[in-house]
Motif scaffolding. Structure first.
Motif, PDB file in Angstrom:
ATOM      1  N   GLN A  47       0.846  -1.189   0.116  1.00 12.93           N
ATOM      2  CA  GLN A  47       0.137   0.054  -0.025  1.00 12.93           C
ATOM      3  C   GLN A  47       0.903   1.333   0.123  1.00 12.93           C
ATOM      4  N   LEU A  48       1.929   1.235   0.628  1.00 15.94           N
ATOM      5  CA  LEU A  48       2.780   2.198   1.017  1.00 15.94           C
ATOM      6  C   LEU A  48       3.457   2.590  -0.550  1.00 15.94           C
ATOM      7  N   LEU A  49       3.786   1.482  -1.069  1.00 11.95           N
ATOM      8  CA  LEU A  49       4.628   1.671  -2.430  1.00 11.95           C
ATOM      9  C   LEU A  49       3.567   2.199  -3.443  1.00 11.95           C
ATOM     10  N   HIS A  50       2.228   1.759  -3.416  1.00 11.33           N
ATOM     11  CA  HIS A  50       1.316   2.183  -4.386  1.00 11.33           C
ATOM     12  C   HIS A  50       1.299   3.884  -4.288  1.00 11.33           C
ATOM     13  N   VAL A  51       1.024   4.330  -2.916  1.00  8.94           N
ATOM     14  CA  VAL A  51       0.894   5.921  -2.548  1.00  8.94           C
ATOM     15  C   VAL A  51       2.140   6.382  -3.157  1.00  8.94           C
ATOM     16  N   ARG A  52       3.425   6.006  -3.004  1.00  7.56           N
ATOM     17  CA  ARG A  52       4.570   6.571  -3.535  1.00  7.56           C
ATOM     18  C   ARG A  52       4.523   6.690  -4.849  1.00  7.56           C
ATOM     19  N   ASN A  53       4.258   5.593  -5.644  1.00  3.24           N
ATOM     20  CA  ASN A  53       4.079   5.354  -7.122  1.00  3.24           C
ATOM     21  C   ASN A  53       2.977   6.505  -7.572  1.00  3.24           C
ATOM     22  N   ILE A  54       1.990   6.656  -7.142  1.00  5.14           N
ATOM     23  CA  ILE A  54       0.924   7.680  -7.614  1.00  5.14           C
ATOM     24  C   ILE A  54       1.468   8.914  -7.391  1.00  5.14           C
ATOM     25  N   ALA A  55       2.049   9.324  -6.352  1.00  6.06           N
ATOM     26  CA  ALA A  55       2.715  10.781  -6.113  1.00  6.06           C
ATOM     27  C   ALA A  55       3.766  11.164  -7.073  1.00  6.06           C
ATOM     28  N   HIS A  56       4.474  10.189  -7.471  1.00 12.30           N
ATOM     29  CA  HIS A  56       5.612  10.190  -8.324  1.00 12.30           C
ATOM     30  C   HIS A  56       4.901  10.236  -9.723  1.00 12.30           C
ATOM     31  N   ARG A  57       3.990   9.656  -9.958  1.00 12.73           N
ATOM     32  CA  ARG A  57       3.117   9.986 -11.324  1.00 12.73           C
ATOM     33  C   ARG A  57       2.746  11.122 -11.587  1.00 12.73           C
ATOM     34  N   ASN A  58       2.101  11.660 -10.726  1.00 16.15           N
ATOM     35  CA  ASN A  58       1.427  12.915 -10.824  1.00 16.15           C
ATOM     36  C   ASN A  58       2.343  14.085 -10.807  1.00 16.15           C
ATOM     37  N   ALA A  59       3.643  14.000 -10.315  1.00 22.11           N
ATOM     38  CA  ALA A  59       4.370  14.978 -10.370  1.00 22.11           C
ATOM     39  C   ALA A  59       5.096  15.029 -11.939  1.00 22.11           C
ATOM     40  N   LEU A  60       5.260  13.755 -12.136  1.00 20.76           N
ATOM     41  CA  LEU A  60       5.599  13.511 -13.891  1.00 20.76           C
ATOM     42  C   LEU A  60       4.790  14.116 -14.704  1.00 20.76           C
ATOM     43  N   LEU A  61       3.649  13.813 -14.409  1.00 16.74           N
ATOM     44  CA  LEU A  61       2.569  14.406 -15.259  1.00 16.74           C
ATOM     45  C   LEU A  61       2.304  15.942 -15.542  1.00 16.74           C
ATOM     46  N   TYR A  62       2.231  16.400 -14.224  1.00 14.97           N
ATOM     47  CA  TYR A  62       1.895  17.972 -14.538  1.00 14.97           C
ATOM     48  C   TYR A  62       3.260  18.648 -14.931  1.00 14.97           C
ATOM     49  N   SER A  63       4.454  17.926 -14.715  1.00 19.06           N
ATOM     50  CA  SER A  63       5.684  18.723 -14.832  1.00 19.06           C
ATOM     51  C   SER A  63       5.762  18.609 -16.270  1.00 19.06           C
ATOM     52  N   TYR A  64       5.369  17.497 -17.175  1.00 23.09           N
ATOM     53  CA  TYR A  64       5.506  17.457 -18.544  1.00 23.09           C
ATOM     54  C   TYR A  64       4.415  18.119 -19.119  1.00 23.09           C
ATOM     55  N   LEU A  65       3.147  18.220 -18.743  1.00 25.64           N
ATOM     56  CA  LEU A  65       2.083  19.063 -19.483  1.00 25.64           C
ATOM     57  C   LEU A  65       2.249  20.623 -19.390  1.00 25.64           C
ATOM     58  N   PHE A  66       2.629  21.253 -18.087  1.00 17.73           N
ATOM     59  CA  PHE A  66       2.979  22.586 -18.054  1.00 17.73           C
ATOM     60  C   PHE A  66       4.173  23.054 -18.689  1.00 17.73           C
ATOM     61  N   GLN A  67       5.196  22.190 -19.064  1.00 18.73           N
ATOM     62  CA  GLN A  67       6.124  22.370 -19.938  1.00 18.73           C
ATOM     63  C   GLN A  67       6.014  22.424 -21.445  1.00 18.73           C
ATOM     64  N   ARG A  68       5.223  21.449 -21.678  1.00 15.43           N
ATOM     65  CA  ARG A  68       4.962  20.923 -22.990  1.00 15.43           C
ATOM     66  C   ARG A  68       3.890  21.826 -23.791  1.00 15.43           C
ATOM     67  N   LEU A  69       2.876  22.063 -23.211  1.00 15.95           N
ATOM     68  CA  LEU A  69       1.669  22.725 -23.695  1.00 15.95           C
ATOM     69  C   LEU A  69       1.687  24.118 -23.496  1.00 15.95           C
ATOM     70  N   PHE A  70       1.137  24.924 -24.395  1.00 13.14           N
ATOM     71  CA  PHE A  70       0.795  26.284 -24.261  1.00 13.14           C
ATOM     72  C   PHE A  70      -0.272  26.346 -23.251  1.00 13.14           C
ATOM     73  N   ASP A  71      -0.464  27.650 -22.810  1.00 12.50           N
ATOM     74  CA  ASP A  71      -1.437  27.883 -21.478  1.00 12.50           C
ATOM     75  C   ASP A  71      -2.619  27.479 -21.937  1.00 12.50           C
ATOM     76  N   PHE A  72      -3.370  27.943 -23.006  1.00 13.60           N
ATOM     77  CA  PHE A  72      -4.622  27.457 -23.212  1.00 13.60           C
ATOM     78  C   PHE A  72      -4.958  25.852 -23.492  1.00 13.60           C
ATOM     79  N   GLU A  73      -3.812  25.231 -23.953  1.00 14.41           N
ATOM     80  CA  GLU A  73      -3.989  23.542 -23.934  1.00 14.41           C
ATOM     81  C   GLU A  73      -3.775  22.985 -22.748  1.00 14.41           C
TER      82      GLU A  73
END
Length: 848
Positions: A47-73
């Motif tokens: 359970q702790l490992l899954h919590v760690r994986n989801i937190a790391h996944r969300n950080a990767l996701l928003y870091s990629y989208l905020f830098q890859r996409l323009f504001d309105f996308e």
């Protein structure tokens, strides 16, 4: 327990901040990415490992989208809210809450009208599992775990989560505020993505597109990408004791400015995922006992607040159990080497029984008996004295006699006794050395006593002969095990051989996946989380809506879906790849009829390099794959709401730019959506992924597929939209070779080498897809005979000695001695005394 019980939802606001936290040592063996590849994460830390994986996944996701996409996308408000809610609904038994929190004046809300390149003071959407006992739509008045409440913590009262006086915001100080200045991102880790998109159907682009973005720290960094908070009381929200995993979200700040020298890559937000502290197991065993992560690295050992609180006696040792949560008794007491269980005790002493015992019961029970008359581990091996192995068909007694006469294994009694055995004879049977040539009658009597004592001590007759069995030999391994392991090892050594094999030859039997739904539950819930997000988005979001202050949510784009699979594959080290595969024409915001982004790591080790492939551009596509056809055949015409699970979403958003108050979400309150559960997905047999053009990794994989749904074009009925697929490494699946009932599908069951009369097989978890990972423990009434500081026979040793026995060097095998002996008494001294008295009595009778 006093600290936990003294805080409640009614008095938490009157408590001091120090009273709302627990010591860091209260959570033992928190998974970190440094220990993932060198330690064994046991089941009570999944359970702790899954919590760690989801937190790391969300950080990767928003870091990629905020830098890859323009504001309105970029993802809109509803996108973020539904994404947090899906983390909680998808991780039903593992995650209690999920959210992202931005630093002061660091978030650019493009979803507000006429609000370009402006920030809002604070923004922190946080979702948690709410109590719906008294809700009007819950007519059963039962807690369902299907209601999610989400609020913008940065709006309304008590919204200053960046203040040090805030209660329960330890996650903020883990990564924020980031004081990086003018380094152009050189201090942040760089993640590399290779995009292979489809030029047209069944044809990929000739040139791959390489993308770099800044994200969470590298796994090899000392801090790692994820940090843990102390257990704290979530006052005013879920009102539970929780512990959070925190990972940083990286973006450029400030965004649009002519002063480029002021821009830099910083940690602008944190992704936080919570787990219920009360549901986590504690480890009451001492530090030198069995630990949850078996590692030889002293740096990986973490302090344990509850270490040594078990009640195992000195003759026993402690071992933690799984599934007891935050309460006493979650352990068992096993006998120390050199001790055995009493005849009335079947297996280890359970901790929850010991904790309930009275003082008198505890003083007179729960002890192991000392084993006397040890044997040394044999070093000089001689001819084996076991019977010839029976064939599959039954033989008559006469046939068995004839076969025994022709056996290649000679009887030990026919061979001269070697000197080492003569030297140890007095140690094994002291009566045998009392023999005297004074009287033939006395000598024969003593020899009879010695023979009788030998039967009592060893359990075998003096002539070392055993009766042959009429039924099938117990150690005969099922014939299916060898072909499966040979195919597995063969393709691991040379993956290029797959080009010469058919698809059926590259697929293992389905019953190889025994216990896969438990061992890979975290990976299956990762696919389920994506399915819940896509299902809720396609059922809740309407791009045609119009709101007074903010814009309507736009449809999902291909870049957003690429970010989803990329982050999911990068957040879990057991995952080979993750893909989202749409049915024909269901993803309207794309130029091709099919769209199937699939992300994987080219290297098996944890790294920052990823590859994303559009399966619609592969030569064979994906619409004819067995996992896609199976899911489509089941759900394309039967997407009925009654078969899915209904989830209710209570979404509270800010009323204005400044966040002076919280209001209901304009689309409705509460919102609801229908999504599948784990049982609606399916595990498919292990296959060797053989990509003819080397586009995909050539690995043995285990595939889990689950559908996702949305509204049809009329917005009335549910329809099948596509499939989410997660591939995990087969090498992380543990094999269970122990015996099981006939109705349990397991290709390896009954393939252990344990002696079924004196030992019982127990699997050893965490060793991966390899044979021999079990141990043979003594049954009640038997004891371990050797003096080697052990109390069981290792499966690797059993298999090795068996192979020697079956080879030309069978005389060098000690397989026949790897079994437990009958436990006669706690000491051999009373037996020797009785035999000595009998001998003296015989002598006195003769003298008369």
């Amino acid at each position: 327990m006093d600290r936990v019980n003294s805080v409640s939802a009614g008095n938490c606001f009157q408590k001091q901040p120090s009273e709302l936290v627990l010591p860091e040592e209260a959570v033992y063996q928190k998974p970190s990415i440094e220990m993932l590849k060198k330690d064994i994460i046991m089941r009570n830390r999944t359970q702790l490992l899954h919590v760690r994986n989801i937190a790391h996944r969300n950080a990767l996701l928003y870091s990629y989208l905020f830098q890859r996409l323009f504001d309105f996308e970029e993802p809109g408000l509803t996108y973020i809210l539904l994404h947090n809610a899906a983390d909680v609904t998808g991780g039903r038994s593992m995650i209690n809450g999920s959210g992202i929190y931005f630093d002061q004046d660091k978030y650019y809300p493009h979803w507000y009208k006429n609000f370009f390149n402006k920030t809002i003071p604070l923004f922190g959407p946080y979702a948690w599992r709410a109590d719906d006992f008294y809700d009007a739509f819950n007519w059963k008045n039962e807690w369902t775990n299907h209601t999610i409440q989400e609020e913008d913590i940065g709006a309304g009262r008590n919204h200053q989560y960046t203040s040090r006086y805030n209660r329960g915001n330890e996650w903020y100080s883990k990564w924020l505020p980031d004081q990086t200045r003018n380094d152009q991102g050189r201090g942040k880790p760089v993640h590399t993505v290779q995009l292979l998109l489809a030029e047209r159907m069944y044809k990929l682009r000739d040139v791959a597109q390489n993308i770099e973005f800044y994200g969470p720290p590298h796994p090899e960094d000392p801090s790692g990408p994820t940090l843990w908070t102390r257990p704290y009381f979530d006052c005013g929200r879920s009102n539970k004791w929780i512990i959070s995993a925190v990972s940083p979200i990286v973006d450029i700040y400030p965004r649009h400015t002519e002063y480029r020298h002021l821009q830099s890559m910083r940690n602008l937000a944190v992704a936080v995922t919570d787990i219920d502290f009360i549901m986590m197991d504690i480890n009451q065993c001492a530090e030198n006992g069995q630990t949850n992560a078996q590692s030889n690295d002293p740096q990986s050992k973490q302090p344990n607040l509850f270490a040594g609180t078990d009640k195992c006696k000195p003759t026993t040792r402690c071992e933690p159990l799984f599934g007891f949560g935050f309460r006493r008794g979650g352990y068992q007491c096993l006998c120390q080497p050199g001790f055995r269980y009493p005849p009335y005790q079947d297996g280890p002493f359970k901790g929850y029984v010991i904790e309930k015992a009275t003082q008198e019961e505890y003083a007179n029970n729960f002890d192991c008996l000392k084993v006397e008359l040890y044997q040394q581990i044999p070093q000089n091996f001689y001819q084996s004295n076991i019977e010839v192995f029976a064939a599959r068909t039954r033989r008559s007694a006469d046939n068995n006699t004839d076969v025994l006469k022709n056996s290649i294994y000679h009887d030990l009694s026919n061979d001269p006794i070697p000197p080492p055995l003569l030297e140890s004879a007095s140690k094994i049977n002291p009566i045998a050395v009392i023999a005297s040539p004074t009287s033939s009658f006395l000598k024969s009597s003593i020899y009879q006593l010695a023979s009788f004592s030998g039967k009592l001590v060893t359990g075998f007759p003096e002539d070392h002969e055993k009766k042959s069995r009429s039924k099938r030999y117990a150690y005969e391994r099922p014939t299916r095990v060898a072909p499966v392991m040979q195919l597995y090892d063969r393709l691991n050594r040379d993956p290029n051989l797959c080009e010469l094999m058919t698809e059926d030859e590259l697929t293992m039997p389905g019953d190889v996946l025994n216990d896969v739904d438990i061992q890979f539950e975290s990976q299956a819930r990762l696919a389920l989380t994506l399915s819940h997000f896509l299902s809720s988005f396609y059922q809740v979001v309407n791009p045609a809506e119009d709101f007074p202050l903010r814009k309507a949510e736009l449809e999902l784009t291909d870049e957003q879906l690429i970010g989803e699979v990329l982050a999911a594959a990068g957040g879990d080290y057991k995952v080979v790849g993750v893909g989202i595969f749409f049915d024909r024409g269901k993803f309207r915001n794309y130029r091709l009829p099919y769209f199937g982004p699939y992300a994987f790591r080219p290297e098996k080790d944890i790294s920052r390099k990823y590859t994303v492939v559009d399966w619609a551009g592969l030569p064979d596509g994906y619409e004819n794959e067995i996992w896609f056809r199976t899911m489509k055949a089941r759900w394309a015409t039967n997407a009925d709401r009654s078969e899915l699970t209904e989830f209710w979403l209570k979404l509270f958003i800010r009323s204005d730019y400044a966040g002076n108050a919280l209001v209901h979400h304009e689309s409705g309150f509460p919102l609801y959506s229908y999504a599948p559960e784990l049982k609606h997905g399916q595990w498919f047999p292990p296959t060797f992924q053989c990509s003819r053009n080397y586009t995909l990794p050539r690995q043995w994989i285990v595939t889990y597929a689950v559908p996702f749904f949305g509204l049809d074009t009329l917005g009335v009925n549910l329809e099948f939209k596509g499939v989410v697929r997660v591939d995990a490494y087969l090498s992380y699946l543990d094999i269970n070779q122990c015996s099981m009932p006939h109705y349990v599908p397991n290709a390896f069951k009954g393939s252990d080498r344990c002696d079924y009369q004196s030992t019982v097989c127990e699997p050893i978890f965490g060793r991966g897809f390899r044979l021999g990972k079990y141990k043979c423990r003594c049954r009640p009434g038997y004891e371990y005979p050797f003096i080697d500081q052990n109390d069981f026979f290792n499966g690797d040793a059993m298999d090795t000695q068996w192979e020697i026995l079956m080879s030309n060097n069978s005389r060098m095998s000690r397989f026949d001695q790897l079994k437990c002996r009958i436990a006669i008494a706690s000491s051999i001294k009373p037996l020797n005394f009785i035999l000595l008295l009998l001998t003296v009595s015989f002598a006195m009778l003769i003298n008369r």
